[in-house]
Each structure stands twice: as structure tokens, then as C-alpha cells.
Motif scaffolding. Structure first.
Motif, PDB file in Angstrom:
ATOM      1  N   PRO A   1       0.814  -1.226   0.000  1.00 46.55           N
ATOM      2  CA  PRO A   1       0.000   0.000   0.000  1.00 46.55           C
ATOM      3  C   PRO A   1       0.842   1.267   0.000  1.00 46.55           C
ATOM      4  O   PRO A   1       0.527   2.242  -0.698  1.00 46.55           O
ATOM      5  N   GLN A   2       1.932   1.259   0.800  1.00 48.70           N
ATOM      6  CA  GLN A   2       2.748   2.469   0.890  1.00 48.70           C
ATOM      7  C   GLN A   2       3.450   2.778  -0.434  1.00 48.70           C
ATOM      8  O   GLN A   2       3.494   3.946  -0.868  1.00 48.70           O
ATOM      9  N   THR A   3       4.006   1.755  -1.066  1.00 48.01           N
ATOM     10  CA  THR A   3       4.704   2.003  -2.325  1.00 48.01           C
ATOM     11  C   THR A   3       3.734   2.388  -3.428  1.00 48.01           C
ATOM     12  O   THR A   3       4.050   3.227  -4.279  1.00 48.01           O
ATOM     13  N   ASN A   4       2.546   1.814  -3.413  1.00 49.15           N
ATOM     14  CA  ASN A   4       1.530   2.196  -4.389  1.00 49.15           C
ATOM     15  C   ASN A   4       1.122   3.654  -4.201  1.00 49.15           C
ATOM     16  O   ASN A   4       0.968   4.404  -5.173  1.00 49.15           O
ATOM     17  N   ALA A   5       0.937   4.054  -2.939  1.00 56.05           N
ATOM     18  CA  ALA A   5       0.559   5.445  -2.667  1.00 56.05           C
ATOM     19  C   ALA A   5       1.640   6.413  -3.133  1.00 56.05           C
ATOM     20  O   ALA A   5       1.338   7.484  -3.693  1.00 56.05           O
ATOM     21  N   ASP A   6       2.910   6.060  -2.926  1.00 49.23           N
ATOM     22  CA  ASP A   6       4.005   6.920  -3.375  1.00 49.23           C
ATOM     23  C   ASP A   6       3.990   7.074  -4.896  1.00 49.23           C
ATOM     24  O   ASP A   6       4.170   8.179  -5.428  1.00 49.23           O
ATOM     25  N   LEU A   7       3.795   5.969  -5.604  1.00 50.54           N
ATOM     26  CA  LEU A   7       3.767   6.041  -7.069  1.00 50.54           C
ATOM     27  C   LEU A   7       2.589   6.868  -7.556  1.00 50.54           C
ATOM     28  O   LEU A   7       2.716   7.662  -8.498  1.00 50.54           O
ATOM     29  N   ASN A   8       1.428   6.706  -6.920  1.00 55.78           N
ATOM     30  CA  ASN A   8       0.260   7.508  -7.301  1.00 55.78           C
ATOM     31  C   ASN A   8       0.495   8.990  -7.055  1.00 55.78           C
ATOM     32  O   ASN A   8      -0.095   9.849  -7.730  1.00 55.78           O
ATOM     33  N   ALA A   9       1.340   9.297  -6.081  1.00 55.73           N
ATOM     34  CA  ALA A   9       1.673  10.700  -5.779  1.00 55.73           C
ATOM     35  C   ALA A   9       2.814  11.218  -6.652  1.00 55.73           C
ATOM     36  O   ALA A   9       3.255  12.363  -6.492  1.00 55.73           O
ATOM     37  N   GLY A  10       3.323  10.385  -7.565  1.00 55.14           N
ATOM     38  CA  GLY A  10       4.381  10.809  -8.468  1.00 55.14           C
ATOM     39  C   GLY A  10       5.778  10.681  -7.912  1.00 55.14           C
ATOM     40  O   GLY A  10       6.715  11.289  -8.430  1.00 55.14           O
ATOM     41  N   THR A  11       5.925   9.863  -6.844  1.00 53.27           N
ATOM     42  CA  THR A  11       7.231   9.716  -6.197  1.00 53.27           C
ATOM     43  C   THR A  11       7.763   8.306  -6.407  1.00 53.27           C
ATOM     44  O   THR A  11       7.096   7.320  -6.067  1.00 53.27           O
ATOM     45  N   TRP A  12       8.978   8.213  -6.960  1.00 56.84           N
ATOM     46  CA  TRP A  12       9.649   6.925  -7.124  1.00 56.84           C
ATOM     47  C   TRP A  12      10.609   6.754  -5.961  1.00 56.84           C
ATOM     48  O   TRP A  12      11.634   7.428  -5.873  1.00 56.84           O
TER      49      TRP A  12
END
Length: 345
Positions: free
Chosen positions: A139-150
Motif C-alpha cells: 500500500p505504501q509504495t503504491n501510494a508513493d507512485l500515485n503521488a508521483g514519487t519513485w
């Protein structure tokens, strides 16, 4: 002619009850359907019963002339029983008849049935999904990607979790759900420990090892809860138990919120004693806006839907319809909590 009320909701739909009852020989023309508002409207306390949907007045009106009610969440209260003298069987398609006043029903000569195991497969699958989500921080990595953060730093040693294969995972409770979770985890190559005072150790041969709770906590890097709540086990996992686990452990709870001290768990996450946690159940539902669970890092959460699958709804309707069929044929019921009530009829 026996009149039946099929009081469904937006999960166990009324027509699922009707279809299952027809399979037991009940004529569709003898079934009245009622749509209750859950889960679009939260369940809650109705008079003296908990976790119910619909009002007493609504149920009383719908039960007029009915001898049987099949439902998931309709309340069965003392007032409803007094207002519905024709009622003889109240079948609840849940793991326990929480929304029924069983004592009052017994006095009124109304049998109450339930549906154990209806969501065992769905909850077991969800539990394993929550383990994986917590371990791999999905969930955390998905949220980061959705926010435009790699976030490449998730690959750093301190930010990666363990593999399931080779891990020791402890299960508190080994009923219909825990036994299924065990089979899935064994397929991953995990070593499984079980704490359950009621389990026959011979049933675990080659699948899991039965141990006492202290040993399970000491040896398990992941624990998952599958016990029903009793007065003896409320808050059974608290600060002392969390401190006994290996540092960097993970706790998963898809059973009942009352089994776990959530403040102690947040303390464990803040201190690093715990690496992650995953919950489908909570001490208060919905979660209050000021809950620490919303701000403590490392927590994966779902809103009490581990048992939500289409198969669960279908099985639930079929289980209670099965006991309705037995009742109509004069056979002993399989899941009746108060058979003495039926003997009074």
C-alpha cells in the motif's frame, strides 16, 4: 403454508435467500423479501442487541404473518418477539447470532440458527493478502507512485521485509479460518506454530506445531489472530506480549479488535519492536479521526471486509436455508443455538 421473511441487505441480497430457500422446497410465493440498508448505512445497536440493521418497527411490519425469518443483520429483540407471535425460527447467516436476543427468543419458543464457517475461505485469503501487503509494503509504495514519487530507498536494507518462505508464523486460533491460513502459508514454505487450547494436536501432524502462547510469541516473526472473543482473551495481545516477540516482528488481525491492545501496538511500531502491522478489525468502528492508527507508520488497514466475497454471501444464504429446510421437514437443525426453544413448540 409457511410464510418466510427474507431480510437481506446490500451484501447478502434478498434474492440470494430466496434462491436458496427455493432449493429447500419453499415456494417463492411464500417468501417476502425485505432490503435492509447495510453496508450503505452502518450497523449498530438496536434496542438490546448489537450489530444490527433496520428498525424494530420495520422488522415487525415485515414479519406480519411470518413463521420464519432468514437474515444477516435484522434485529431480534424482546419487543419484536412480543409483536410477532407467529414467529418460530429466526435464522442468522453470520458466524454468531450477535443481533438476536437469544434468551428472549428461547422464552418465546423461537429457535435461532447461525452460519459458522460462511466466510472462512474469504477471511483466510484476505489474511494472507494482508500479511503480504505488510511484509512487502505494497500500500505504501503504491501510494508513493500515485503521488508521483519513485522511492528507490525502499530497496535499502532497513526498508525491506522478510520472505514468507522459511519464516516462522504463529497463529492464535486454529478453527475454520486458521486451518485454511495454515494450508496457504505452508504452500509458501512457512513454518507454522499454533496456539489454540481447544485444538486436537493430532489434527496438526505434519502441518503445524501446537505450542503455548509464550512460545509462539518468542519464536514467531509474524503472528496472526483467528480467535473468537471471550471474557478470558480480551486484550490477550498487549504490551507484555509484544515485548516478548522478536524485534522487527509483524502482527496481523482479521479476527476481532478486542483481542489486541492497539495503543500498545502503536507503541511497538514507534519503538521499532514491531516492523509492520495489518488490520481489518478495530476497537472502534469506524476508526475515530483522532486514532493513532491513522498516523502511526507501518500499518496496513482495510475496513472490516475480510469476509467480503460473492461466495461468502451465497454460502451464508445456503447454510441458513439448509436449516430452514430441516425445520420444515421436522429434522434436527444443524446450527441452532437454542434447540430447547423448538422442543417447546
Amino acid at each position: 403454508m409457511t410464510r418466510v421473511l427474507a431480510a437481506g441487505d446490500h451484501f447478502v441480497l434478498p434474492h440470494l435467500f430466496t434462491d436458496a430457500l427455493e432449493g429447500q422446497g419453499v415456494a417463492r410465493s411464500d417468501i417476502r423479501e425485505l432490503q435492509l440498508p447495510w453496508p450503505m448505512t452502518p450497523m449498530g445497536k438496536v434496542a438490546e442487541v448489537d450489530e444490527a440493521s433496520g428498525s424494530e418497527d420495520e422488522i415487525i411490519a415485515a414479519l406480519e404473518g411470518a413463521q420464519i425469518c432468514v437474515t444477516q443483520l435484522a434485529p431480534l429483540t424482546e419487543r419484536i418477539l412480543k409483536a410477532c407471535p407467529d414467529l418460530r425460527l429466526f435464522s442468522i447467516c453470520r458466524g454468531g447470532p450477535v443481533n438476536a436476543n437469544v434468551e428472549a427468543a428461547t422464552k418465546a419458543g423461537v429457535g435461532v440458527t447461525f452460519a459458522p464457517g460462511r466466510n472462512a475461505t474469504a477471511t483466510a485469503e484476505h489474511t494472507v493478502a494482508m500479511i503480504m501487503a505488510a511484509v512487502r509494503r505494497i500500500p505504501q509504495t503504491n501510494a508513493d507512485l500515485n503521488a508521483g514519487t519513485w522511492r528507490g530507498d525502499y530497496y535499502a536494507w532497513d526498508n525491506v521485509g522478510p520472505e514468507i518462505e522459511g519464516s516462522t508464523i504463529g497463529l492464535v486460533g486454529y478453527g475454520a479460518i486458521g486451518s485454511r491460513v495454515t494450508r496457504i502459508l505452508r504452500g509458501f514454505g512457512a513454518d507454522v506454530l499454533v496456539y489454540d487450547p481447544y485444538v486436537d494436536p493430532t489434527t496438526l501432524d505434519g502441518v503445524a506445531e501446537r505450542v503455548e502462547l509464550d512460545e509462539l510469541l518468542r519464536r514467531s516473526s509474524i503472528i496472526t489472530l483467528h480467535a473468537r472473543v471471550t471474557p478470558e482473551n480480551k486484550g490477550m495481545i498487549g504490551a507484555e506480549q509484544i515485548a516478548a516477540m522478536p524485534r522487527g516482528s509483524i502482527i496481523v488481525n482479521c479476527a476481532r479488535g478486542a483481542l489486541l491492545d492497539y495503543d500498545a501496538l502503536c507503541d511497538g511500531l514507534d519503538s521499532g519492536q514491531l516492523w509492520a502491522a495489518a488490520f481489518d478489525v478495530f476497537p472502534v468502528e469506524p476508526i475515530p479521526e483522532d486514532s493513532r492508527l491513522l498516523t502511526t507508520p507501518g500499518i496496513v488497514m482495510t475496513p472490516h471486509l475480510a469476509g467480503a466475497s460473492k461466495q461468502t454471501a451465497i454460502k451464508a444464504a445456503q447454510i441458513v436455508a439448509g436449516d430452514v429446510g430441516r425445520y420444515l421437514r421436522g429434522e434436527p437443525l444443524e446450527y441452532c443455538v437454542n434447540p430447547e426453544a423448538l422442543r417447546r413448540i
